[in-house]
Design a protein around this motif. Structure first.
Motif, PDB file in Angstrom:
ATOM      1  N   SER A 172      -2.459   1.055   5.510  1.00  0.00           N
ATOM      2  CA  SER A 172      -2.250   1.197   4.073  1.00  0.00           C
ATOM      3  C   SER A 172      -0.896   0.600   3.709  1.00  0.00           C
ATOM      4  CB  SER A 172      -2.310   2.679   3.673  1.00  0.00           C
ATOM      5  OG  SER A 172      -1.208   3.389   4.209  1.00  0.00           O
ATOM      6  N   LYS A 173      -0.678   0.363   2.451  1.00  0.00           N
ATOM      7  CA  LYS A 173       0.572  -0.265   2.015  1.00  0.00           C
ATOM      8  C   LYS A 173       1.726   0.731   1.948  1.00  0.00           C
ATOM      9  CE  LYS A 173      -1.779  -3.844  -0.706  1.00  0.00           C
ATOM     10  NZ  LYS A 173      -1.970  -4.446  -2.048  1.00  0.00           N
ATOM     11  N   VAL A 177      -1.986   8.877   2.492  1.00  0.00           N
ATOM     12  CA  VAL A 177      -2.602   9.956   3.268  1.00  0.00           C
ATOM     13  C   VAL A 177      -4.079  10.090   2.960  1.00  0.00           C
ATOM     14  CG1 VAL A 177      -2.601  12.447   3.701  1.00  0.00           C
ATOM     15  CG2 VAL A 177      -0.435  11.214   3.491  1.00  0.00           C
ATOM     16  N   ASN A 178      -4.459  10.025   1.689  1.00  0.00           N
ATOM     17  CA  ASN A 178      -5.870  10.184   1.331  1.00  0.00           C
ATOM     18  C   ASN A 178      -6.728   9.068   1.906  1.00  0.00           C
ATOM     19  OD1 ASN A 178      -5.405  12.542  -0.160  1.00  0.00           O
ATOM     20  ND2 ASN A 178      -4.922  11.383  -2.017  1.00  0.00           N
ATOM     21  N   TYR A 179      -6.219   7.857   1.852  1.00  0.00           N
ATOM     22  CA  TYR A 179      -6.924   6.703   2.401  1.00  0.00           C
ATOM     23  C   TYR A 179      -7.133   6.872   3.902  1.00  0.00           C
ATOM     24  CZ  TYR A 179      -7.314   1.796   4.036  1.00  0.00           C
ATOM     25  OH  TYR A 179      -7.706   0.630   4.642  1.00  0.00           O
ATOM     26  N   LEU A 180      -6.103   7.301   4.594  1.00  0.00           N
ATOM     27  CA  LEU A 180      -6.204   7.487   6.045  1.00  0.00           C
ATOM     28  C   LEU A 180      -7.097   8.665   6.401  1.00  0.00           C
ATOM     29  CD1 LEU A 180      -2.450   6.897   6.959  1.00  0.00           C
ATOM     30  CD2 LEU A 180      -4.337   5.309   7.322  1.00  0.00           C
ATOM     31  N   ASN A 181      -6.975   9.752   5.673  1.00  0.00           N
ATOM     32  CA  ASN A 181      -7.749  10.954   5.993  1.00  0.00           C
ATOM     33  C   ASN A 181      -9.250  10.701   5.952  1.00  0.00           C
ATOM     34  OD1 ASN A 181      -5.587  12.623   6.476  1.00  0.00           O
ATOM     35  ND2 ASN A 181      -5.582  13.566   4.444  1.00  0.00           N
ATOM     36  N   THR A 226       5.368   4.303  10.565  1.00  0.00           N
ATOM     37  CA  THR A 226       6.112   5.204   9.667  1.00  0.00           C
ATOM     38  C   THR A 226       5.954   6.647  10.123  1.00  0.00           C
ATOM     39  OG1 THR A 226       4.307   5.682   8.105  1.00  0.00           O
ATOM     40  CG2 THR A 226       5.564   3.642   7.750  1.00  0.00           C
ATOM     41  N   GLU A 227       6.943   7.433   9.800  1.00  0.00           N
ATOM     42  CA  GLU A 227       6.901   8.856  10.139  1.00  0.00           C
ATOM     43  C   GLU A 227       5.746   9.545   9.421  1.00  0.00           C
ATOM     44  OE1 GLU A 227      10.001  12.632  10.510  1.00  0.00           O
ATOM     45  OE2 GLU A 227      10.481  10.949   9.173  1.00  0.00           O
ATOM     46  N   SER A 228       5.472   9.141   8.188  1.00  0.00           N
ATOM     47  CA  SER A 228       4.366   9.729   7.444  1.00  0.00           C
ATOM     48  C   SER A 228       3.038   9.488   8.155  1.00  0.00           C
ATOM     49  CB  SER A 228       4.304   9.141   6.032  1.00  0.00           C
ATOM     50  OG  SER A 228       3.184   9.646   5.324  1.00  0.00           O
ATOM     51  N   THR A 232       0.302  12.117   9.700  1.00  0.00           N
ATOM     52  CA  THR A 232      -1.125  12.093   9.365  1.00  0.00           C
ATOM     53  C   THR A 232      -1.968  12.049  10.635  1.00  0.00           C
ATOM     54  OG1 THR A 232      -0.628  10.963   7.283  1.00  0.00           O
ATOM     55  CG2 THR A 232      -2.903  10.892   8.045  1.00  0.00           C
ATOM     56  N   TRP A 233      -1.504  11.329  11.656  1.00  0.00           N
ATOM     57  CA  TRP A 233      -2.176  11.326  12.959  1.00  0.00           C
ATOM     58  C   TRP A 233      -2.279  12.748  13.501  1.00  0.00           C
ATOM     59  CZ3 TRP A 233      -4.655   8.516  16.719  1.00  0.00           C
ATOM     60  CH2 TRP A 233      -4.631   9.027  18.015  1.00  0.00           C
ATOM     61  N   ARG A 234      -1.168  13.466  13.487  1.00  0.00           N
ATOM     62  CA  ARG A 234      -1.179  14.836  14.008  1.00  0.00           C
ATOM     63  C   ARG A 234      -2.131  15.721  13.221  1.00  0.00           C
ATOM     64  NH1 ARG A 234       4.183  13.882  15.655  1.00  0.00           N
ATOM     65  NH2 ARG A 234       4.897  13.976  13.498  1.00  0.00           N
ATOM     66  N   ASP A 235      -2.132  15.561  11.899  1.00  0.00           N
ATOM     67  CA  ASP A 235      -3.008  16.375  11.059  1.00  0.00           C
ATOM     68  C   ASP A 235      -4.479  16.159  11.396  1.00  0.00           C
ATOM     69  OD1 ASP A 235      -0.864  17.452   9.714  1.00  0.00           O
ATOM     70  OD2 ASP A 235      -1.019  16.091   7.986  1.00  0.00           O
ATOM     71  N   ASN A 236      -4.832  14.928  11.785  1.00  0.00           N
ATOM     72  CA  ASN A 236      -6.234  14.595  12.030  1.00  0.00           C
ATOM     73  C   ASN A 236      -6.654  14.699  13.478  1.00  0.00           C
ATOM     74  OD1 ASN A 236      -7.706  13.384   9.470  1.00  0.00           O
ATOM     75  ND2 ASN A 236      -5.554  12.787   9.335  1.00  0.00           N
TER      76      ASN A 236
END
Length: 451
Positions: A172-173, A177-181, A226-228, A232-236
Motif C-alpha cells: 500500500s502507499k 491497515v484496512n487494505y492489508l487486513n 514500516t513499523e505500521s 499489521t502483520w502481528r495483528d493478522n
C-alpha cells in the motif's frame, strides 16, 4: 559427494514416468500398484541412478534397485528375481503385489520417520495478471495454485507448511491497515483448512507484507518496510506464531524451544529499529530446529538478522538439535536464470552482509529456504556444503517471463522434506506447469549426499 539424482534433461520422458506417482487405470493392471505411492506408504523414497538406468528404492537406509522391463533386481545388495517386471503405465511405474511384498519383507529397518514438512512462498498476484479469475483479481491471491499445493502437501502427510512470504499483494502507499487486513483475511481463509487437515502453517514475513511502495518527489519507486505494516502483520498472524496448544492438537506432540521473547532486539549489529516480535521466531520439533527471519526489517530492508540468528542457532546446538532449517523471504544469493540479469535481488544487494549471513548458515550446517524470486532453484552457494532452496513459485507471476531452456524455471513448485530418526533428511521438489499438467517429482536429494 556422490551424485544420486540430476535435473531431468534429455531423459525427461523416461525419468518422469519412472519417478511419477499415481495409479494405473487400465483393467489389465488393476491388481498392480504404483511404485511411488507404495514406497511413500512405507515412508520410503525413490531415486534414479542414471549410469545404470535403475530405480533406487530407499526405506530407512535399506535399498533396492529395480529396472523397468526386467525381473532382475537387487535388494539389500543381493540379486533377486521378481515375479513380474516393473512397467510404466499412465505416467507411473507399476509393480505387482508380490513384488511389493518382497520389498516390504526385505526392507524392514529400524529408522523411523519423525515428521514431514513442506515449504513454498509467493502466491500473491497483481492487477491484470493473465488468466486470473475475477475472485483472484479482487483478493490478489493465486487461489488455484495455492489450494492445489496445500492439497498435495496434505496428501503427502506434511505435518507443517512453512510459507516463505508474499502471501498477499500488500504494497500500500501509506501502510493502509484496512487494505492489508482484507487481503490477509482471504489468505488465512484459504490456508485455514490445512490446520483442520493436520498441517500446521507457519508464516514468514515477505516484502509485500512489511513494505510500502510509492513514488518519491523525483518519480523514483520506493519500497520501504514500516513499523505500521509490522504491527499489521502481528495483528493478522500472531495467533499462529506460535499456538503451542493447537500445534499439539494437530500433530499429537508438543512443540519445544519456543520463547515468545526470543527475537532481535532494537540496536546492535543487526540495526534493528522496531519491535521484531513474531516477525522473527524459532522453535524445536523432534530434534530439529526451525528459525524464521524477517529479511526486510524497518530501516534496514534486504538484510537478515545475522547476529540474532547466530545466537539462536548456537542455542539450538546446545540443546542437541540435529538439524537447523532457516526460513526467510529473500534469498541470500540471486538465482541467475538469464545471463542478462545483472541486478542482485536478494540479500546480495549488500554482498558483504549476504556473505556474513551465509557464513552463519554454513557454520551451523543449516539449510536455508526462501522465496522472493518467483522460481525454483536448489544450490550450494560459494561451493560450500549448505543448501539454498529458493521456492518462490507458489502462484505469483513467473520470474522467467520466457522459456529459459529449463522447464522447471516455469513450474509452480514446492519442496517437501522427510526427517528420520537416524538424522537422514530427504528432500523432494514437486511442480506443475502453467497449464496445470500433472505434478512431477523433478528433483530429489538427501542432505548428506547432495545431488
Amino acid at each position: 559427494m556422490k551424485k544420486m539424482l540430476k535435473w531431468i534433461g534429455a531423459a525427461a520422458s523416461v525419468m518422469t514416468a519412472i519417478l511419477a506417482g499415481g495409479a494405473s487405470v487400465a483393467s489389465a493392471a488393476d491388481a498392480d500398484i504404483a511404485l511411488r505411492s507404495a514406497m511413500e506408504g512405507m515412508n520410503g523414497t525413490l531415486g534414479w541412478a542414471a549410469d545404470t538406468q535403475m530405480i533406487i528404492v530407499d526405506v530407512a537406509g535399506s535399498k533396492a534397485s529395480l529396472k523397468v522391463g526386467s525381473t532382475d533386481a537387487t535388494i539389500k545388495g543381493q540379486a533377486v528375481k521378481l515375479d513380474k517386471a516393473p512397467y510404466v503405465m499412465n505416467g507411473a511405474t507399476q509393480i505387482s503385489p508380490a513384488t511389493l511384498k518382497q520389498i516390504q519383507d526385505a526392507l524392514k529397518g529400524s529408522d523411523k520417520l519423525l515428521f514431514t514438512f513442506s515449504s513454498v512462498g509467493d502466491c500473491r498476484i497483481e492487477d491484470g495478471y493473465t488468466g486470473a479469475s475475477a475472485q483472484d483479481l479482487k483478493w490478489m491471491v493465486n487461489t488455484k495454485v495455492l489450494t492445489r499445493m496445500t492439497d498435495e502437501m496434505e496428501a503427502k502427510k506434511s505435518n507443517m507448511l512453512l510459507f516463505n512470504g508474499d502471501m498477499i499483494l500488500g504494497y500500500s502507499k501509506n501502510s493502509d491497515v484496512n487494505y492489508l487486513n482484507r487481503q490477509y483475511a482471504y489468505w488465512r481463509g484459504v490456508v485455514g483448512t490445512a490446520f483442520e487437515h493436520g498441517m500446521y502453517v507457519f508464516p514468514v514475513p515477505g516484502n509485500h507484507e512489511v513494505q510500502d511502495k510509492y513514488k518519491d518527489e523525483n518519480g523514483k519507486t520506493v519500497k520501504k518496510a514500516t513499523e505500521s505494516n509490522e504491527n499489521t502483520w502481528r495483528d493478522n498472524m500472531g495467533d499462529i506464531i506460535v499456538d503451542s496448544q493447537r500445534f499439539s492438537q494437530i500433530l499429537g506432540d508438543n512443540i519445544a524451544g519456543f520463547d515468545p521473547n526470543n527475537y532481535p532486539q532494537i540496536g546492535g549489529v543487526d540495526k534493528i529499529s522496531t519491535n521484531q516480535k513474531q516477525l522473527d521466531y524459532s522453535f524445536d520439533y523432534r530434534g530439529s530446529h526451525f528459525a524464521i527471519i524477517n529479511t526486510d526489517p524497518t530501516g534496514n530492508d534486504s538484510h537478515a538478522p545475522t547476529e540474532w540468528l547466530a545466537k539462536d542457532l548456537a542455542a539450538a546446538k546446545a540443546r542437541g538439535m540435529k538439524h537447523n532449517f532457516v526460513f526467510g523471504h529473500k534469498m541470500a544469493y540471486t538465482y541467475i536464470y538469464d545471463p542478462s540479469i545483472t541486478e542482485p535481488g536478494g540479500l546480495d544487494a549488500d554482498k558483504t552482509a549476504a556473505d556474513a549471513f551465509w557464513k552463519v548458515i554454513e557454520d551451523n550446517k543449516a539449510t536455508y529456504l526462501s522465496g522472493h524470486e518467483h522460481i525454483t532453484d536448489i544450490s550450494r552457494p560459494n561451493n560450500g556444503s549448505a543448501y539454498q532452496i529458493i521456492v518462490g513459485s507458489g502462484g505469483s507471476p513467473f520470474e522467467a517471463v520466457k522459456p529459459t531452456g529449463k522447464d522447471t524455471d516455469r513450474y509452480y513448485a514446492y519442496v517437501t522434506a522427510k526427517v528420520y530418526e537416524s538424522g537422514k533428511v530427504h528432500f523432494d521438489a514437486y511442480g506443475f506447469d502453467a497449464n496445470f499438467g500433472p505434478t512431477q517429482n523433478f528433483m530429489s536429494w538427501d542432505l548428506e549426499q547432495g545431488f
